[in-house]
Design an enzyme around this catalytic site. Structure first.
Site, PDB file in Angstrom:
ATOM      1  N   ARG A  78       0.864  -1.181   0.000  1.00 19.49           N
ATOM      2  CA  ARG A  78       0.000   0.000   0.000  1.00 19.49           C
ATOM      3  C   ARG A  78       0.899   1.229   0.000  1.00 19.49           C
ATOM      4  O   ARG A  78       2.063   1.171   0.381  1.00 19.49           O
ATOM      5  CB  ARG A  78      -0.913   0.024   1.226  1.00 19.49           C
ATOM      6  CG  ARG A  78      -0.173   0.136   2.532  1.00 19.49           C
ATOM      7  CD  ARG A  78      -1.099   0.104   3.731  1.00 19.49           C
ATOM      8  NE  ARG A  78      -0.376   0.345   4.969  1.00 19.49           N
ATOM      9  CZ  ARG A  78      -0.101   1.544   5.456  1.00 19.49           C
ATOM     10  NH1 ARG A  78      -0.496   2.616   4.792  1.00 19.49           N
ATOM     11  NH2 ARG A  78       0.549   1.698   6.579  1.00 19.49           N
TER      12      ARG A  78
ATOM     13  N   ARG B 188      -3.382  10.500   1.924  1.00 17.27           N
ATOM     14  CA  ARG B 188      -4.279  11.201   2.837  1.00 17.27           C
ATOM     15  C   ARG B 188      -4.915  12.371   2.115  1.00 17.27           C
ATOM     16  O   ARG B 188      -4.216  13.175   1.504  1.00 17.27           O
ATOM     17  CB  ARG B 188      -3.508  11.726   4.046  1.00 17.27           C
ATOM     18  CG  ARG B 188      -2.979  10.659   4.956  1.00 17.27           C
ATOM     19  CD  ARG B 188      -2.349  11.305   6.165  1.00 17.27           C
ATOM     20  NE  ARG B 188      -1.636  10.318   6.965  1.00 17.27           N
ATOM     21  CZ  ARG B 188      -0.623  10.615   7.746  1.00 17.27           C
ATOM     22  NH1 ARG B 188      -0.203  11.871   7.830  1.00 17.27           N
ATOM     23  NH2 ARG B 188      -0.019   9.669   8.448  1.00 17.27           N
TER      24      ARG B 188
ATOM     25  N   ARG C 147      19.895  -5.253   1.967  1.00 14.76           N
ATOM     26  CA  ARG C 147      20.438  -4.009   1.459  1.00 14.76           C
ATOM     27  C   ARG C 147      21.189  -3.357   2.612  1.00 14.76           C
ATOM     28  O   ARG C 147      20.826  -3.535   3.788  1.00 14.76           O
ATOM     29  CB  ARG C 147      19.332  -3.076   0.969  1.00 14.76           C
ATOM     30  CG  ARG C 147      18.634  -3.535  -0.276  1.00 14.76           C
ATOM     31  CD  ARG C 147      19.520  -3.488  -1.503  1.00 14.76           C
ATOM     32  NE  ARG C 147      19.765  -2.104  -1.924  1.00 14.76           N
ATOM     33  CZ  ARG C 147      20.597  -1.775  -2.902  1.00 14.76           C
ATOM     34  NH1 ARG C 147      21.308  -2.708  -3.522  1.00 14.76           N
ATOM     35  NH2 ARG C 147      20.745  -0.510  -3.253  1.00 14.76           N
TER      36      ARG C 147
ATOM     37  N   ARG D 102      18.534  10.255   0.972  1.00 18.04           N
ATOM     38  CA  ARG D 102      18.022  11.325   1.820  1.00 18.04           C
ATOM     39  C   ARG D 102      19.157  11.977   2.595  1.00 18.04           C
ATOM     40  O   ARG D 102      20.260  11.445   2.688  1.00 18.04           O
ATOM     41  CB  ARG D 102      16.954  10.814   2.777  1.00 18.04           C
ATOM     42  CG  ARG D 102      17.414   9.745   3.755  1.00 18.04           C
ATOM     43  CD  ARG D 102      16.242   9.259   4.598  1.00 18.04           C
ATOM     44  NE  ARG D 102      16.654   8.263   5.587  1.00 18.04           N
ATOM     45  CZ  ARG D 102      15.850   7.757   6.520  1.00 18.04           C
ATOM     46  NH1 ARG D 102      14.579   8.145   6.574  1.00 18.04           N
ATOM     47  NH2 ARG D 102      16.287   6.871   7.383  1.00 18.04           N
TER      48      ARG D 102
ATOM     49  N   GLU E 131      22.628   9.586   3.041  1.00 12.46           N
ATOM     50  CA  GLU E 131      22.466   8.137   3.063  1.00 12.46           C
ATOM     51  C   GLU E 131      22.505   7.578   1.644  1.00 12.46           C
ATOM     52  O   GLU E 131      21.796   8.054   0.764  1.00 12.46           O
ATOM     53  CB  GLU E 131      21.152   7.742   3.741  1.00 12.46           C
ATOM     54  CG  GLU E 131      21.088   8.147   5.201  1.00 12.46           C
ATOM     55  CD  GLU E 131      19.851   7.607   5.907  1.00 12.46           C
ATOM     56  OE1 GLU E 131      19.149   6.761   5.309  1.00 12.46           O
ATOM     57  OE2 GLU E 131      19.586   8.042   7.046  1.00 12.46           O
TER      58      GLU E 131
ATOM     59  N   TYR F  23      12.231  -6.994   9.086  1.00  7.99           N
ATOM     60  CA  TYR F  23      12.368  -5.586   9.427  1.00  7.99           C
ATOM     61  C   TYR F  23      11.415  -5.268  10.570  1.00  7.99           C
ATOM     62  O   TYR F  23      10.211  -5.507  10.478  1.00  7.99           O
ATOM     63  CB  TYR F  23      12.063  -4.680   8.226  1.00  7.99           C
ATOM     64  CG  TYR F  23      12.209  -3.224   8.579  1.00  7.99           C
ATOM     65  CD1 TYR F  23      13.465  -2.644   8.642  1.00  7.99           C
ATOM     66  CD2 TYR F  23      11.095  -2.460   8.916  1.00  7.99           C
ATOM     67  CE1 TYR F  23      13.612  -1.315   9.012  1.00  7.99           C
ATOM     68  CE2 TYR F  23      11.242  -1.128   9.280  1.00  7.99           C
ATOM     69  CZ  TYR F  23      12.501  -0.570   9.326  1.00  7.99           C
ATOM     70  OH  TYR F  23      12.647   0.738   9.709  1.00  7.99           O
TER      71      TYR F  23
ATOM     72  N   ASP G  39      10.116  -2.247  13.351  1.00  2.00           N
ATOM     73  CA  ASP G  39      10.162  -0.947  13.989  1.00  2.00           C
ATOM     74  C   ASP G  39      10.538  -1.159  15.449  1.00  2.00           C
ATOM     75  O   ASP G  39      10.393  -2.261  15.995  1.00  2.00           O
ATOM     76  CB  ASP G  39       8.795  -0.245  13.892  1.00  2.00           C
ATOM     77  CG  ASP G  39       8.527   0.302  12.501  1.00  2.00           C
ATOM     78  OD1 ASP G  39       9.500   0.705  11.832  1.00  2.00           O
ATOM     79  OD2 ASP G  39       7.352   0.312  12.088  1.00  2.00           O
TER      80      ASP G  39
END
Length: 369
Positions: A174, A178, A251, A283, A303, A351, A353
């Site tokens: 997804r 917004r 990566r 970034r 980065e 991964y 958080d």
């Protein structure tokens, strides 16, 4: 070490290992933490450069909707009210992220949600992609051509090192769109940066627990008898088994960090994404903005995403079908290691958080202790 008795040998001092060590100590267990780096904290470690807490291994913004996890982490530090509101640069254009009405207003010169919806739905209809075969088709089916080409395509190709037509569709199940003028990147109820940096949290978690830095698991087990200790292993699961079936793929990220003594405010916010493929970095992070810093000078980090090989720091697991099948082989081997618990992003090849790492560590504590 052999003269001491430890209940647990914890390999790695990142969040998973530190939470387990903290909770085990509360329950009267004696732990020894070994860490291959010269500091604790794993990838959330902050390096202080001229009074600025620099996120040495990339930006880490704590966010969660789990009240229990939020209450837990607030035992160890006070959090500020930082809200992640990154911006994206495409050529000479500047856009807000995530994709919201500020983004669409700048891109198309419109004002209302209905106008934005009509444009996006119209572009999606042009392609009529029902079963996306790759990431490009998936993105076009979600947000249409303009948003994809300006804000998704180049950034994603730099991040993964290959064309979007060569990447699997599942990478972007997804894309957050917004139809409000809200630049808050996360939807989570709780968000912030620990005041004074993440090191305070890890230091408090490991308080009273013995830690050996610059110590690899391979070296430690060669020099010591670990047969009576249970192991909490947060390193690479394939490395633990000697890459028996081959190496899992990742990566990696390379950072160019620079102190600018004559610049107090380089870019006006903490995170700026560069979405053109031609710009080599993904970034730039300006670290002082995470803590609303007013120090003289500033520190920025560019980065660069690149290919990974054994011996380089792994960052993002490549969870495609091939690697998931390979991980499954290693996880079956792990089940036979009755004295070892694998955890964290490297131990689970997933991964995470930060809040999910804490959830997983606390669940492991509940199951184990």
């Amino acid at each position: 070490m052999n003269e001491k008795k430890y209940d647990y040998l914890i390999v790695g001092s990142g969040l998973f290992g530190a939470v387990f060590a903290c909770e085990a100590k509360k329950r009267g267990k004696k732990c020894l933490v070994i860490e291959r780096r010269n500091h604790t904290g794993g990838n959330i470690y902050c390096e202080n450069i001229n009074g600025i807490n620099v996120h040495k291994y990339g930006a880490h913004i704590f966010h969660t909707s789990n009240r229990a996890v939020w209450d837990y982490i607030n035992q160890f530090a006070d959090f500020n009210n930082y809200i992640n509101s990154p911006v994206a640069v495409y050529k000479d254009e500047l856009y807000n992220l995530p994709f919201n009405m500020n983004t669409f207003s700048k891109m198309w010169g419109i004002r209302t949600p209905d106008e934005a919806k009509r444009i996006i739905e119209g572009q999606k209809t042009l392609y009529s992609i029902e079963n996306p075969k790759n990431l490009e088709e998936q993105a076009l089916s979600l947000v249409g051509k303009d948003v994809y080409e300006k804000l998704v395509k180049g950034y994603t190709e730099k991040q993964w090192g290959r064309s979007c037509t060569e990447l699997p569709a599942f990478i972007i199940k997804r894309l957050p769109v917004r139809y409000t003028y809200d630049n808050n990147y996360f939807n989570d109820r709780y968000q912030g940066i620990p005041i004074g940096g993440y090191n305070k949290i890890i230091d408090k978690m490991l308080e009273g627990t013995e830690v050996l830095l610059n110590t690899t698991f391979e070296r430690f087990k060669k020099e010591n008898d670990i047969s009576e200790m249970k192991i909490i292993y947060t390193g690479n699961i394939d490395e633990y088994f000697g890459y028996r079936f081959g190496a899992l793929q990742y990566r990696t990220v390379r950072f160019e960090t620079e102190y600018l003594p004559d610049t107090d405010n380089y870019q006006g916010c903490a995170v700026v994404n560069y979405t053109e493929r031609e710009v080599p970095y993904t970034r730039i992070i300006e670290h002082k903005h995470f803590e609303f810093g007013t120090q003289k000078g500033t520190v920025i980090s560019r980065e660069y995403s690149s290919e990974w090989s054994v011996g380089i720091e792994p960052y993002y697991p490549i969870n495609n079908d091939e690697n998931n099948a390979l991980y499954l082989k290693y996880s079956k081997l792990a089940e036979s290691e009755k004295n070892v618990i694998f955890g964290g992003r490297l131990g689970k090849y997933m991964y995470y958080d930060m809040d999910k790492v804490i959830e997983a560590a606390l669940e492991t504590v509940r199951e184990e202790l």
